[in-house]
Design an enzyme around this catalytic site. Structure first.
Site, PDB file in Angstrom:
ATOM      1  N   GLY B  62       0.799  -1.227   0.000  1.00 46.60           N
ATOM      2  CA  GLY B  62       0.000   0.000   0.000  1.00 46.60           C
ATOM      3  C   GLY B  62       0.831   1.276   0.000  1.00 46.60           C
ATOM      4  CB  SER B  63      -0.238   4.711   0.875  1.00 47.30           C
ATOM      5  OG  SER B  63       0.389   5.942   1.161  1.00 47.30           O
ATOM      6  CB  THR B  64       5.222   5.722   0.831  1.00 44.39           C
ATOM      7  OG1 THR B  64       4.583   6.869   0.291  1.00 44.39           O
ATOM      8  CG2 THR B  64       5.777   4.888  -0.297  1.00 44.39           C
ATOM      9  CB  VAL B  65       0.931   7.792   3.961  1.00 47.32           C
ATOM     10  CG1 VAL B  65       0.438   8.461   5.231  1.00 47.32           C
ATOM     11  CG2 VAL B  65       1.097   8.852   2.879  1.00 47.32           C
TER      12      VAL B  65
END
Lengths: 394, 133
Positions: B62-65
């Site tokens: 998923g997202s790097t956040v």
């Protein structure tokens, strides 16, 4: 992974906790991707700037860091124009958090330019053959493809690690064998302007994280290459491409690239991108994804020429570019359009306040529908300005 | 006591009860940073708390956040005590490093079948996992 004696000392913590963790990030990524060693970078572009994306957690992390960057380091776009955020409809609460984030980066010695096009404002950040640690996907694509430098697509912490250590792990697009073309794309039409965004929109979906080599009938300008790469980095995850006869060549150029997959793109397919995202009913027109160059601002000023816009219109660019051409900016703004800096329609929460946005960017066309129900229509620069002026598309 | 050798990603030593899943974890979306609970109904660990656990999963996605979500959990004392991956990827690796959470990988895949609540020690610097009786 091999570490020099100096690098080993930082990894052990001899130069403090911040640098120890930064080195740990570089080593962990190097191990994951099989890097043999670290390599010095010429410049860094840091992601994780918009408060909308990093939230309090990211802000706290950046604020907790100590030290100074050791190579020139600049920022991705923020969530708002740092000065004219009120005109964008940004709340004071968001603005204050965004300013705190920027101040935390300034404290680390980062140059406060928030742009997806660092190469348009500083020649000194990247030249052919340089190793870089850049973050923003379209800038990465431009640096690898048009400049001929070498960078992976860094996340926020890994870019900051590279900035504070001055190095990155040697893997991915830093190495010749990952820079060979995987696809040959034959575009069977004369293209101009936003056609390149449409082409990138189509090709990115086809090639994913591949390395496309284009054979084109027209010779793209730098702004057109910028648009092509940005769209492919959004609809796919392209970080490197070639245009035969225009960009630097692959490490081992061959006559036919026999091992590559072949794709041909007809004019009808480009036209279909416009048709499928047509309509004059946008409530805002937004240009400057990626950030406008001086030439693009001039073209916009010429097209607006003394007329008044009937719809909200944003033109996004880097602050240094805006500051360098005050006359163009005054001509654009006398139409009622606004030139915003430090941000863009893709990263600012202000975009969510609109229903339908018209763009000339293949990249914005990919991202807008995912942003809180904002529809997107796509047209050429001329069509965008027609719609902003309340005319039918020409 | 069983010892398993592993590969250090993020340094540190910690112990706690195990929580294992065969599914990858996207920290942005799967986990609530305000509670440490798995909030994605589609996830095998739905309804579980990852706080204080030795969290065992194949890897992140998923997202790097997601890296910042791990940091946020740590700041609120809601983070896992340690994490074990089959193969770490950058999101979880970076999240663990910036948060100071021990993370190791390159372990045999049967560790994913470990009974939840088993007491485990992760000694990242010595590249050792101890499964306590």
């Amino acid at each position: 992974m091999y570490l020099s004696r100096d690098e080993e000392a930082i990894y052990r913590g001899d130069r403090g906790e911040t640098l120890r963790r930064m080195m740990e990030i570089l080593v962990a990524l190097g191990d994951i991707y099989g890097a043999e060693r670290l390599v010095p970078v010429r410049s860094v572009q840091i992601a994780g700037v918009s408060y909308k994306n990093i939230g309090d957690a990211g802000l706290e992390w950046i604020s907790d860091l100590e030290g100074q960057v050791v190579v020139p380091s600049i920022l991705n776009p923020a969530g708002m124009d740092l000065f004219r955020y009120k005109e964008m409809g940004i709340s004071e609460e968001f603005a204050s958090k965004q300013r705190e984030t920027i101040e935390a980066y300034r404290r680390l010695g980062v140059i406060i330019d928030c742009t997806c096009t660092p190469y348009q404002i500083y020649d000194s950040l990247a030249e052919r053959g340089d190793h870089l640690a850049w973050s923003e996907s379209s800038a990465v694509c431009y640096a690898n493809s048009v400049i001929g430098a070498r960078t992976n697509r860094e996340g926020g912490p890994s870019a900051l690690a590279a900035a504070l250590i001055g190095k990155t792990a040697l893997y991915g697009y830093h190495l010749d064998h990952n820079r060979q073309p995987s696809h040959v794309i034959e575009a069977k039409a004369e293209l101009e302007g936003s056609d390149y965004g449409a082409l990138g929109f189509l090709v990115g979906k086809e090639v994913g994280d591949g390395v496309p080599l284009f054979r084109l009938r027209s010779s793209p300008t730098k702004d057109e290459l910028k648009a092509l790469g940005a769209a492919m980095a959004a609809s796919g995850s392209v970080a490197l491409y070639y245009v035969d006869g225009v960009t630097p060549k692959p490490p081992e150029p061959t006559a036919n690239y026999d091992g590559c997959e072949r794709i041909s793109i007809e004019w009808e397919e480009i036209e279909a991108v416009y048709d499928e995202h047509g309509g004059d009913d946008a409530d805002i027109v937004a240009l400057g994804c990626p950030h406008c160059s001086g030439e693009e601002l001039e073209r916009i000023a010429d097209l607006l020429a003394g007329q008044k816009v009937k719809k909200e219109m944003w033109v996004c660019t880097a602050r240094k570019i805006k500051d360098a051409c005050p006359d163009l900016v005054a001509r654009i703004e006398s139409s009622g359009a606004r030139v915003f800096c430090d941000t863009c329609m893709v990263v600012s929460p202000a975009t969510e306040g609109f229903e339908k946005m018209m763009v000339n960017s293949g990249k914005a066309l990919v991202y807008l529908p995912g942003l809180g129900g904002v529809d997107a229509t796509f047209g050429s620069l001329e069509e965008c300005i027609d719609v902003a002026l309340g005319r039918k598309r020409s | 006591m069983r010892e398993i050798s592993c590969h250090k990603v993020a340094s540190g030593f910690a112990s706690g009860p195990s929580l294992a899943t065969k599914m990858a974890i996207s920290f942005l979306g799967n986990i609530d940073p305000r509670t440490g609970m798995v909030v994605d109904p589609g996830h095998e660990l739905y309804g579980e708390s990852i706080s204080g656990k030795v969290l065992i999963f194949p890897g992140g996605k998923g997202s790097t956040v997601g890296s910042y979500v791990i940091y946020q959990l740590k700041k609120r004392d809601l983070a896992p005590a340690a994490m074990i991956n089959l193969r770490s990827e950058p999101i979880v690796a970076v999240g663990a490093i910036i948060s100071g959470i021990p993370l190791v990988d390159r372990v045999p895949s049967d560790i994913l079948q470990l009974k939840n609540g088993t007491c485990i020690e992760v000694d990242s610097d010595r590249e050792l996992i101890r499964i306590l009786p």
